[in-house]
Write an enzyme that holds these catalytic residues in place. Sequence first.
Site, PDB file in Angstrom:
ATOM      1  N   CYS A   2     -40.978 -17.575 -22.000  1.00 50.23           N
ATOM      2  CA  CYS A   2     -41.771 -17.724 -23.541  1.00 50.23           C
ATOM      3  C   CYS A   2     -40.837 -17.720 -24.573  1.00 50.23           C
ATOM      4  O   CYS A   2     -39.667 -17.107 -24.553  1.00 50.23           O
ATOM      5  CB  CYS A   2     -42.718 -16.563 -23.442  1.00 50.23           C
ATOM      6  SG  CYS A   2     -43.886 -16.498 -22.008  1.00 50.23           S
ATOM      7  N   ARG A  27     -35.923 -22.985 -22.963  1.00 57.62           N
ATOM      8  CA  ARG A  27     -36.146 -21.718 -22.127  1.00 57.62           C
ATOM      9  C   ARG A  27     -37.180 -22.140 -21.038  1.00 57.62           C
ATOM     10  O   ARG A  27     -37.288 -21.243 -19.960  1.00 57.62           O
ATOM     11  CB  ARG A  27     -36.519 -20.719 -22.976  1.00 57.62           C
ATOM     12  CG  ARG A  27     -35.465 -20.306 -23.997  1.00 57.62           C
ATOM     13  CD  ARG A  27     -36.223 -19.223 -24.986  1.00 57.62           C
ATOM     14  NE  ARG A  27     -36.692 -17.997 -24.418  1.00 57.62           N
ATOM     15  CZ  ARG A  27     -35.794 -17.210 -24.087  1.00 57.62           C
ATOM     16  NH1 ARG A  27     -34.573 -17.167 -24.514  1.00 57.62           N
ATOM     17  NH2 ARG A  27     -36.214 -16.137 -23.757  1.00 57.62           N
ATOM     18  N   TRP A  74     -44.872 -19.515 -20.904  1.00 60.31           N
ATOM     19  CA  TRP A  74     -44.668 -19.778 -19.421  1.00 60.31           C
ATOM     20  C   TRP A  74     -45.675 -19.084 -18.621  1.00 60.31           C
ATOM     21  O   TRP A  74     -45.462 -17.671 -18.666  1.00 60.31           O
ATOM     22  CB  TRP A  74     -43.035 -19.606 -19.147  1.00 60.31           C
ATOM     23  CG  TRP A  74     -42.779 -19.991 -18.048  1.00 60.31           C
ATOM     24  CD1 TRP A  74     -42.152 -21.480 -17.737  1.00 60.31           C
ATOM     25  CD2 TRP A  74     -42.548 -19.317 -16.528  1.00 60.31           C
ATOM     26  NE1 TRP A  74     -41.564 -21.371 -16.256  1.00 60.31           N
ATOM     27  CE2 TRP A  74     -41.938 -20.280 -15.752  1.00 60.31           C
ATOM     28  CE3 TRP A  74     -43.036 -18.072 -16.111  1.00 60.31           C
ATOM     29  CZ2 TRP A  74     -41.838 -20.108 -14.361  1.00 60.31           C
ATOM     30  CZ3 TRP A  74     -42.694 -17.736 -14.736  1.00 60.31           C
ATOM     31  CH2 TRP A  74     -42.179 -18.590 -13.828  1.00 60.31           C
ATOM     32  N   ASN A  98     -44.240 -11.891 -26.010  1.00 61.62           N
ATOM     33  CA  ASN A  98     -43.109 -12.386 -24.677  1.00 61.62           C
ATOM     34  C   ASN A  98     -43.350 -10.977 -24.135  1.00 61.62           C
ATOM     35  O   ASN A  98     -43.146  -9.903 -24.743  1.00 61.62           O
ATOM     36  CB  ASN A  98     -41.840 -12.601 -25.319  1.00 61.62           C
ATOM     37  CG  ASN A  98     -41.778 -13.980 -25.809  1.00 61.62           C
ATOM     38  OD1 ASN A  98     -42.698 -14.769 -25.927  1.00 61.62           O
ATOM     39  ND2 ASN A  98     -40.392 -14.225 -26.271  1.00 61.62           N
ATOM     40  N   GLY A  99     -43.203 -11.109 -22.676  1.00 69.42           N
ATOM     41  CA  GLY A  99     -43.293 -10.022 -21.687  1.00 69.42           C
ATOM     42  C   GLY A  99     -44.476  -9.775 -21.087  1.00 69.42           C
ATOM     43  O   GLY A  99     -45.542 -10.648 -20.970  1.00 69.42           O
ATOM     44  N   GLU A 482     -22.597 -22.841  -5.167  1.00 76.01           N
ATOM     45  CA  GLU A 482     -22.923 -23.502  -6.351  1.00 76.01           C
ATOM     46  C   GLU A 482     -23.552 -25.012  -6.403  1.00 76.01           C
ATOM     47  O   GLU A 482     -24.325 -25.173  -7.152  1.00 76.01           O
ATOM     48  CB  GLU A 482     -22.025 -23.059  -7.546  1.00 76.01           C
ATOM     49  CG  GLU A 482     -21.835 -23.657  -8.767  1.00 76.01           C
ATOM     50  CD  GLU A 482     -23.268 -22.932  -9.523  1.00 76.01           C
ATOM     51  OE1 GLU A 482     -24.066 -22.218  -8.990  1.00 76.01           O
ATOM     52  OE2 GLU A 482     -23.246 -23.530 -10.618  1.00 76.01           O
ATOM     53  N   LYS A 486     -26.844 -26.436  -7.688  1.00 73.94           N
ATOM     54  CA  LYS A 486     -26.963 -27.251  -8.623  1.00 73.94           C
ATOM     55  C   LYS A 486     -27.812 -28.485  -8.072  1.00 73.94           C
ATOM     56  O   LYS A 486     -28.540 -29.196  -8.978  1.00 73.94           O
ATOM     57  CB  LYS A 486     -25.539 -28.012  -9.181  1.00 73.94           C
ATOM     58  CG  LYS A 486     -24.675 -26.861  -9.995  1.00 73.94           C
ATOM     59  CD  LYS A 486     -25.270 -26.701 -11.497  1.00 73.94           C
ATOM     60  CE  LYS A 486     -26.143 -25.407 -11.512  1.00 73.94           C
ATOM     61  NZ  LYS A 486     -25.587 -23.990 -11.786  1.00 73.94           N
ATOM     62  N   GLU A 489     -31.853 -27.885  -7.889  1.00 72.63           N
ATOM     63  CA  GLU A 489     -32.130 -27.345  -8.639  1.00 72.63           C
ATOM     64  C   GLU A 489     -32.564 -28.712  -9.573  1.00 72.63           C
ATOM     65  O   GLU A 489     -33.690 -28.678 -10.365  1.00 72.63           O
ATOM     66  CB  GLU A 489     -31.809 -26.162  -9.441  1.00 72.63           C
ATOM     67  CG  GLU A 489     -30.745 -26.372 -10.398  1.00 72.63           C
ATOM     68  CD  GLU A 489     -30.299 -25.124 -11.380  1.00 72.63           C
ATOM     69  OE1 GLU A 489     -29.057 -24.969 -11.273  1.00 72.63           O
ATOM     70  OE2 GLU A 489     -31.279 -24.360 -11.685  1.00 72.63           O
ATOM     71  N   HIS A 505     -22.265 -22.077  14.577  1.00 74.28           N
ATOM     72  CA  HIS A 505     -23.031 -21.035  14.893  1.00 74.28           C
ATOM     73  C   HIS A 505     -24.540 -21.429  14.523  1.00 74.28           C
ATOM     74  O   HIS A 505     -25.418 -20.616  14.340  1.00 74.28           O
ATOM     75  CB  HIS A 505     -22.698 -19.645  14.156  1.00 74.28           C
ATOM     76  CG  HIS A 505     -21.361 -19.426  14.567  1.00 74.28           C
ATOM     77  ND1 HIS A 505     -20.981 -18.793  15.913  1.00 74.28           N
ATOM     78  CD2 HIS A 505     -20.041 -19.429  14.012  1.00 74.28           C
ATOM     79  CE1 HIS A 505     -19.887 -18.526  16.159  1.00 74.28           C
ATOM     80  NE2 HIS A 505     -19.247 -18.807  14.879  1.00 74.28           N
ATOM     81  N   LYS A 604     -35.143 -21.218 -18.251  1.00 73.79           N
ATOM     82  CA  LYS A 604     -33.610 -21.065 -18.486  1.00 73.79           C
ATOM     83  C   LYS A 604     -33.276 -19.321 -18.360  1.00 73.79           C
ATOM     84  O   LYS A 604     -32.367 -19.088 -17.854  1.00 73.79           O
ATOM     85  CB  LYS A 604     -33.131 -21.379 -19.833  1.00 73.79           C
ATOM     86  CG  LYS A 604     -31.989 -21.325 -20.481  1.00 73.79           C
ATOM     87  CD  LYS A 604     -30.998 -22.282 -19.362  1.00 73.79           C
ATOM     88  CE  LYS A 604     -29.385 -21.630 -19.725  1.00 73.79           C
ATOM     89  NZ  LYS A 604     -28.382 -22.355 -18.729  1.00 73.79           N
TER      90      LYS A 604
HETATM   91  O1  M6R Z   1     -28.944 -15.946 -17.364  1.00 72.58           O
HETATM   92  P1  M6R Z   1     -28.656 -15.623 -15.933  1.00 72.58           P
HETATM   93  O2  M6R Z   1     -26.995 -15.830 -15.840  1.00 72.58           O
HETATM   94  O3  M6R Z   1     -28.792 -14.148 -15.831  1.00 72.58           O
HETATM   95  O4  M6R Z   1     -29.402 -16.696 -15.081  1.00 72.58           O
HETATM   96  C1  M6R Z   1     -29.335 -16.157 -13.834  1.00 72.58           C
HETATM   97  C2  M6R Z   1     -30.053 -17.244 -13.164  1.00 72.58           C
HETATM   98  O5  M6R Z   1     -31.373 -17.456 -13.354  1.00 72.58           O
HETATM   99  C3  M6R Z   1     -29.389 -18.801 -13.210  1.00 72.58           C
HETATM  100  O6  M6R Z   1     -27.862 -18.636 -13.075  1.00 72.58           O
HETATM  101  C4  M6R Z   1     -29.873 -19.798 -12.524  1.00 72.58           C
HETATM  102  O7  M6R Z   1     -29.816 -19.647 -11.270  1.00 72.58           O
HETATM  103  C5  M6R Z   1     -29.537 -21.055 -13.054  1.00 72.58           C
HETATM  104  N1  M6R Z   1     -30.695 -21.991 -13.388  1.00 72.58           N
HETATM  105  C6  M6R Z   1     -28.739 -21.871 -12.133  1.00 72.58           C
HETATM  106  O8  M6R Z   1     -28.146 -23.278 -12.649  1.00 72.58           O
END
Ligand code: M6R
Length: 609
Positions: A2, A27, A74, A98-99, A482, A486, A489, A505, A604
Amino acid sequence: MCGIVGAIADRDVVPVLIDGLKRLEYRGYDSAGIALVDGSDVRRVRRTGRVSEMEAAAQAEGVRASLGIGHTRWATHGGVTEANAHPHISHGVALVHNGIIENHEQQRERLQQLGYAFESQTDTEVIAHLIHHYLKGGQDLLGALQCTVKELHGAYALAVISRKEPGRMVVARMGCPLLIGLGEGENFVASDVSAIVQYTRRVIFLEEGDTAEISREGVRVFGADDAPVQREEHLSDVSLASLELGPYRHFMQKEIHEQPRAIADTLEAIIDASAFEPALFGKDTDEVLAGVEGVQILACGTSFYAGSVARYWIEAISGLPCSVEIASEYRYRKAVANPKQLIVTISQSGETLDTMEALKYARSLGHDKTLSICNVPESAIPRASRLVFYTRAGAEIGVASTKAFTTQLVGLFALAATLAKLHGRLDADKEGEYIEALRHLPGSIQHALNLEPQIALWAERFAPRDHALFLGRGVHYPIALEGALKLKEISYIHAEAYPAGELKHGPLALVDAAMPVVVIAPNDSLLEKVKSNMQEVRARGGELFVFTDADSNFNESEGVHVIRTPRHVGVLSPIVHTIPVQLLAYHTALSRGTDVDKPRNLAKAVTVE
Ligand code: M6R
């Protein structure tokens, strides 16, 4: 997740609110709304979907006002409906939140008994009714807010306006970021500085438990005990350019290409000093780092993978034991505390709830040595840590983290070297060698970026696939993880990563001609082992896509495709090998036509559990 923006000015604030909400879109959200004090009335426009749809509705209604609040929601409590979208209104009091309010059910029951009718399924609506309840009891808007927040359990950033008080807005913060922007004859509130940076860079960050009253002429802040307090004014260094796309198609592409500069900026203090100075991490360094016997890293998502690379570096370079744990797991297990361990949290946003809670949990277990690696100044996690290393990646807008990851790696490498130095394990020659390697890093990253056309060709072959496997060994295994994250996602291709030695394994059963296998295989001590693992894939008909470096003597052959980074960069190799996997994910997503910067279901900054 949010986002909040609010403004009080002499001009019409509707464009200010809409622009602010657009800048908060990154966000992640699923509905948007604004509320305005217009004469003696409160007007509201809300829509599910994009801010632009709400903007069109606001234009059609011709709303204008000099006081207003806006929100991107959100969904958590209650579905994605217009009735659940913020602002929520109770008898002329409008608010955005927010929250999460944990005791909303008890408050709802109580308010229903007092005669309040509810229009939404949200936890937020109770706050609007509570404020009205206290206004009815004779409080003014600020007093009503201060009484209300004392009855809330949970986390909130709140901005509130009332039709009876057209000259002010009141706000409160607990557990969620909220800042006030100071203009000339106009003032602002926002959950994130990007929402208001085009109007002012002068900001006040509210502290936990603060409330504040904002008028055109000024701002008054009150602490948790409602007594007036002074909060320092800061000059934000978020640049407007970092919030604009420029010549790029997506923020993710822009941010991938910004890495040479982001890394150079992050390295500046180290290169200038030509040394790993403990002062890199803040003022209390001597006290916090003295006697450290081990490191516990806590983070989520991509930041967790940065921590996973750091584990190899910290143990190999400093000789200290290091564990890395997903924050949401650590916070709920009975961990055995060792107060001589350094707790390192890593977070791009500095707001990730699980990471914040893991840090609080560590502190409750007696851990006092805390360090945060973060990209957002003054955000919650660094504020709760004794030491901080700020990465200087600039605003990261794409949901997929890219430049934040590589700059986190730079900070973590500096930490490994600094701990080694403090423990007498880094002689001057080695230190000089590391500094030299870091000095060349932005150039090596640029060389890796130049591989983009070749990687884009590979991406066309990935786009029609349903699955992909990523392999790596040692310090490059987290880069495989990673790469898989990527790809999944942003392209929605199912991707998994394994240490290459684990293949036989279990995951080898998945390998056939339809499963592309990406291998991170630089010229390091494990290269021959990786080559054997690649034979295992080829023998089962699997097609290999290998990222390696010029020194590794790999040749293309049938079913084995190779892209080489120009040279082996030694200990910093995981940073350089991140670039190709980012580009592969980006171009695959592009070919599949997904919403690269705002992938489905993701946000985000993950500020809920
Ligand atoms: O803001 P942060 O680094 O704490 O966020 C952690 C994860 O939510 C963030 O890295 C997420 O996995 C990304 N979307 C990956 O690209």
